[in-house]
Write an enzyme that holds these catalytic residues in place. Structure first.
Site, PDB file in Angstrom:
ATOM      1  N   ASP A 128      45.885  41.880  45.360  1.00  9.20           N
ATOM      2  CA  ASP A 128      44.685  42.366  44.651  1.00  9.20           C
ATOM      3  C   ASP A 128      43.692  41.208  44.264  1.00  9.20           C
ATOM      4  O   ASP A 128      43.913  40.087  44.900  1.00  9.20           O
ATOM      5  CB  ASP A 128      45.296  42.594  43.115  1.00  9.20           C
ATOM      6  N   GLU A 129      42.519  41.364  44.186  1.00  9.07           N
ATOM      7  CA  GLU A 129      41.252  40.269  44.132  1.00  9.07           C
ATOM      8  C   GLU A 129      41.341  39.590  45.540  1.00  9.07           C
ATOM      9  O   GLU A 129      41.307  38.159  45.389  1.00  9.07           O
ATOM     10  CB  GLU A 129      41.607  39.256  42.950  1.00  9.07           C
TER      11      GLU A 129
ATOM     12  N   ARG B  97      30.194  44.146  33.422  1.00  4.93           N
ATOM     13  CA  ARG B  97      31.424  44.194  32.209  1.00  4.93           C
ATOM     14  C   ARG B  97      30.705  45.063  31.181  1.00  4.93           C
ATOM     15  O   ARG B  97      31.892  45.517  30.443  1.00  4.93           O
ATOM     16  CB  ARG B  97      31.597  42.780  31.598  1.00  4.93           C
TER      17      ARG B  97
ATOM     18  N   GLN C 289      32.080  40.512  44.211  1.00  8.39           N
ATOM     19  CA  GLN C 289      32.459  39.775  42.972  1.00  8.39           C
ATOM     20  C   GLN C 289      33.255  38.428  43.523  1.00  8.39           C
ATOM     21  O   GLN C 289      34.165  37.864  42.752  1.00  8.39           O
ATOM     22  CB  GLN C 289      33.615  40.690  42.406  1.00  8.39           C
TER      23      GLN C 289
ATOM     24  N   LYS D  78      40.655  50.235  40.943  1.00  8.86           N
ATOM     25  CA  LYS D  78      41.615  49.380  41.833  1.00  8.86           C
ATOM     26  C   LYS D  78      43.127  49.211  41.521  1.00  8.86           C
ATOM     27  O   LYS D  78      44.024  49.458  42.189  1.00  8.86           O
ATOM     28  CB  LYS D  78      40.916  48.209  42.223  1.00  8.86           C
ATOM     29  N   THR D  79      43.168  49.147  40.317  1.00 12.07           N
ATOM     30  CA  THR D  79      44.737  48.951  39.661  1.00 12.07           C
ATOM     31  C   THR D  79      45.522  50.068  39.849  1.00 12.07           C
ATOM     32  O   THR D  79      46.492  50.380  40.085  1.00 12.07           O
ATOM     33  CB  THR D  79      44.835  48.279  38.497  1.00 12.07           C
TER      34      THR D  79
END
Length: 692
Positions: free
Chosen positions: A211-212, A627, A242, A30-31
């Site tokens: 973001d997020e 993770r 998430q 995503k970044t």
């Protein structure tokens, strides 16, 4: 510019006008999408200063800024890349005067807020004040004022809290201060009540990338809507799977509302995971499947099947910790043999758990095995109340205009200056546009305060000036340590800690932290300081005031040391957004993960709040699983402590939901012995090399 992006990423990057929701699964890049979109917007002619990328943490903002700089060069410096709260500060510094705020308003930290609430609620009990703090924070994040909160209060406790909130707000106004929630709520109020300010900001920034997004609360969503305006050039990047911060106001309703509030919304799903093996992703997809879906998606990976996910049962928490140690040692001993075929550093390992208290037994086992580690998600040394007390004094020596530091220092320990006096001082300072410290020495202060109150304030002011002078002329470690200890004695700080605590043992522990901090400060003044080995160290001498000027860096020390070669112990919440080659989830028991809900389940039927809680806990498990890059082990204990009792441990329902084959691993003493031998051989080899 867009080379290396997959088709879904390319689609998301090329939506340059109108609203766009990018559903970015864990590890889906995503970044990369956000930074490439920034680049393409600039390439298409958008002024870099008209673009803003909003994140939730300073660390994420720094990473995004760095990656954008590599991609688009100097133009990245003109793009606004910051957190929601930093954006709020910028808006209020520029235009907060419309709400009666001076540009130098103070931002209170959590401890400052607790102190104010204790005063507003007339209690000395910090736990009670923190409960009020949580409730008030939640109300603010929902966009409620004190009056609105009282109007919809469900019981007497909520009504009382709402009234305390009103008194707390009065104090904030008097002190020209805001809390963290105000950094979102006040800009929203500003835009709602002052269209000219809103129009100005809509004109300044035309494109917003967030973001997020799944972590936004109701107030942040309303603020974003007003910032996006009629253009609606808003790109929301997030993942409903998430969303794990419901307890602090984050709501999935913000995702549900997007298609309604932004009718032209285009939705792009990023489902290719670049982090984990297929075995790990299969477990993750299986766990999250029972949750209701706003936008269904399934992660996939082209990184190969990888090693199977392991489920390990242990006799108890100590045994579980021993097995964690054995697994770390075994994987390190198998370098070049596993499918990863690369050496395993300590930093390649992360052990995760649901609650902070679970780290203790793990820390003990790691120390016993001489394995270096750090704890993430727990309380930082510099977040302790006693250290923040001292830092407030040091901040005030350096900058007399630091109002939050002034308020903390003058009330810690208490010195006969009450709330009424401080409120009148705050109003006086606001009227004449002075800092609290400047107002303290004003010739006309006597017109609003009695002589006794003015004398107490003057005594405090003179002590600050005196300490500031002495600190400037204190050089070298020994002089600095002597000065700090004399100051603490004058302050009566050790007695203050004993007065605060019911237990002498707790007070002594807190005093120990204070001594550690003083030694830390003294060492940085230079001169001769003996280290742990008794070796005399010499560095450039600095006076204590020069060292105190670096006090603002203390909170970032943990971030600077984030690349240490150590095993990470982390709560699941603190691990979000990070990744490790080898991950172990421990304590995956019913009652811990999912965490036990406050109200019991009646006849097997969940209430709405219980169902929502379970869904968030499942998302937390999903975050933990995703993770892991190469290997994942999930462990549970057959017995665990609950208070002072030992209770029978039951494996979490999430283990069954992972849908694994029979991969429960029985402890193999021979494997552990091989790992220990390999560890011993490695240490012996290192020692031999050092002896040479």
């Amino acid at each position: 510019m867009s080379s290396g992006l997959n088709p879904a990423q390319l689609e998301a990057v090329h939506i340059l006008q109108g609203p766009c929701l990018v559903l970015a699964g864990a590890g889906s890049g995503k970044t990369r999408v956000i930074t490439h979109k920034l680049a393409l917007l600039i390439q298409s002619g958008v002024d870099p200063s008209a673009i803003a990328a909003i994140t939730f943490t300073n660390k994420a903002a720094a990473e995004m800024r760095e990656r954008a700089k590599k991609l688009i060069g100097k133009a990245a410096q003109k793009v606004t890349v910051c957190t929601f709260h930093a954006l709020g500060v910028r808006i209020l510094r520029q235009d907060g005067a419309a709400l009666g705020l001076k540009p130098q308003f103070s931002i209170l930290d959590s401890d400052d807020v607790t102190s104010l609430l204790k005063d507003a609620g007339g209690t000395t009990d910090a736990a009670t004040a923190r409960q009020w703090q949580w409730a008030i924070s939640l109300w603010k994040n929902m966009g409620l004022s004190a009056a609105m909160a009282e109007a919809q209060a469900q019981d007497d406790n909520e009504r009382i809290t709402a009234r305390i909130m009103a008194r707390y707000e009065e104090r904030l106004t008097a002190y020209q201060s805001v809390d963290f929630d105000d950094l979102i709520g006040l800009p929203l109020k500003l835009f709602q009540n002052h269209p000219e300010v809103r129009d100005k900001w809509q004109g300044q920034i035309s494109h917003w990338l967030v973001d997020e997004y799944q972590d936004t609360n109701a107030t942040q969503y309303e603020l974003l809507k007003l910032l996006a305006g009629e253009r609606q050039c808003l790109t929301a990047v997030g993942d409903d799977d998430q969303s794990i911060y419901g307890w602090r106001g984050a709501t999935l309703d913000n995702l549900k509302r997007l298609p309604t509030d932004f009718p032209r919304l285009r939705v792009v799903k990023l489902e290719q995971n670049y982090r984990s093996t297929r075995a790990i992703l299969r477990a993750a997809n299986n766990v999250i499947r029972p949750n209701p879906k706003l936008f269904p998606k399934t992660l996939f990976s082209e990184l190969g099947e990888g090693e199977p996910v392991r489920v390990v049962d242990a006799d108890g928490e100590e045994h579980e910790a021993e097995r964690v140690v054995a697994r770390i040692q075994s994987l390190r001993a198998s370098d070049g043999v596993t499918s990863t075929a690369m050496p395993h550093e300590w930093r390649d390992f992360c052990v995760m758990y649901r609650a902070n208290h679970q780290s203790r037994v793990l820390e003990k086992a790691l120390r016993k095995a001489a394995i270096p580690y750090k704890v993430s998600g727990g309380q930082s040394f510099f977040d302790r109340a006693e250290i923040r007390d001292l830092c407030a004094w040091l901040r005030l020596w350096v900058n007399n205009d630091d109002d939050p530091a002034f308020l903390r220092a003058i009330t810690t320990p208490k010195r006969g200056v009450g709330h009424q006096t401080l409120q009148q001082l705050g109003q006086f300072a606001n009227q004449y546009k002075l800092s609290l410290f400047e107002a303290l020495f004003s010739h006309s202060l006597g017109s609003v305060l009695n002589a006794r109150a003015v004398a107490s304030l003057h005594e405090f002011g003179r002590s600050i000036n005196d300490l500031q002078y002495r600190a400037r002329h204190t050089e070298g470690a020994q002089d600095a340590m002597r000065f700090l200890m004399d100051w603490l004695k004058e302050l009566g700080y050790e007695q203050h800690l004993h007065d605060q605590e019911d237990s002498d043992k707790l007070a002594a522990a807190r005093w120990g932290h204070v001594l550690d901090f003083c030694e830390w400060m003294a060492q940085r003044c230079g001169g001769e300081v003996d280290d742990a080995a008794g070796v005399s160290l010499v560095s450039e001498r600095k006076n204590l005031l020069e060292v105190a000027q670096t006090i603002s860096l203390l909170s970032t020390l943990s971030e600077r040391d984030s690349d240490q070669n150590v095993v990470t112990l982390s709560t699941l919440h603190a691990a979000k957004g990070l990744e490790w080659p080898h991950v172990m989830l421990v304590g995956v028991n019913e009652g811990l993960l999912p965490f036990r809900h406050d109200t019991p389940v009646v006849e097997g039927v969940l209430t709405e709040s219980q169902a929502i809680h379970l869904q968030e806990e499942r998302r937390l498990m999903y975050v933990g699983i995703t993770r892991a890059q190469h290997t994942l082990a999930v462990s549970w204990a057959r017995k665990r402590k609950k208070g002072r009792d030992m209770v029978v441990g039951v494996p979490s329902r999430f283990i069954a939901e992972m849908g694994l084959d029979d991969t429960t691993v029985k402890e193999d003493p021979r494997a552990k012995l091989r790992a220990l031998r390999a560890e011993f051989a490695a240490k012996a080899s290192l020692q031999a090399a050092q002896d040479i």
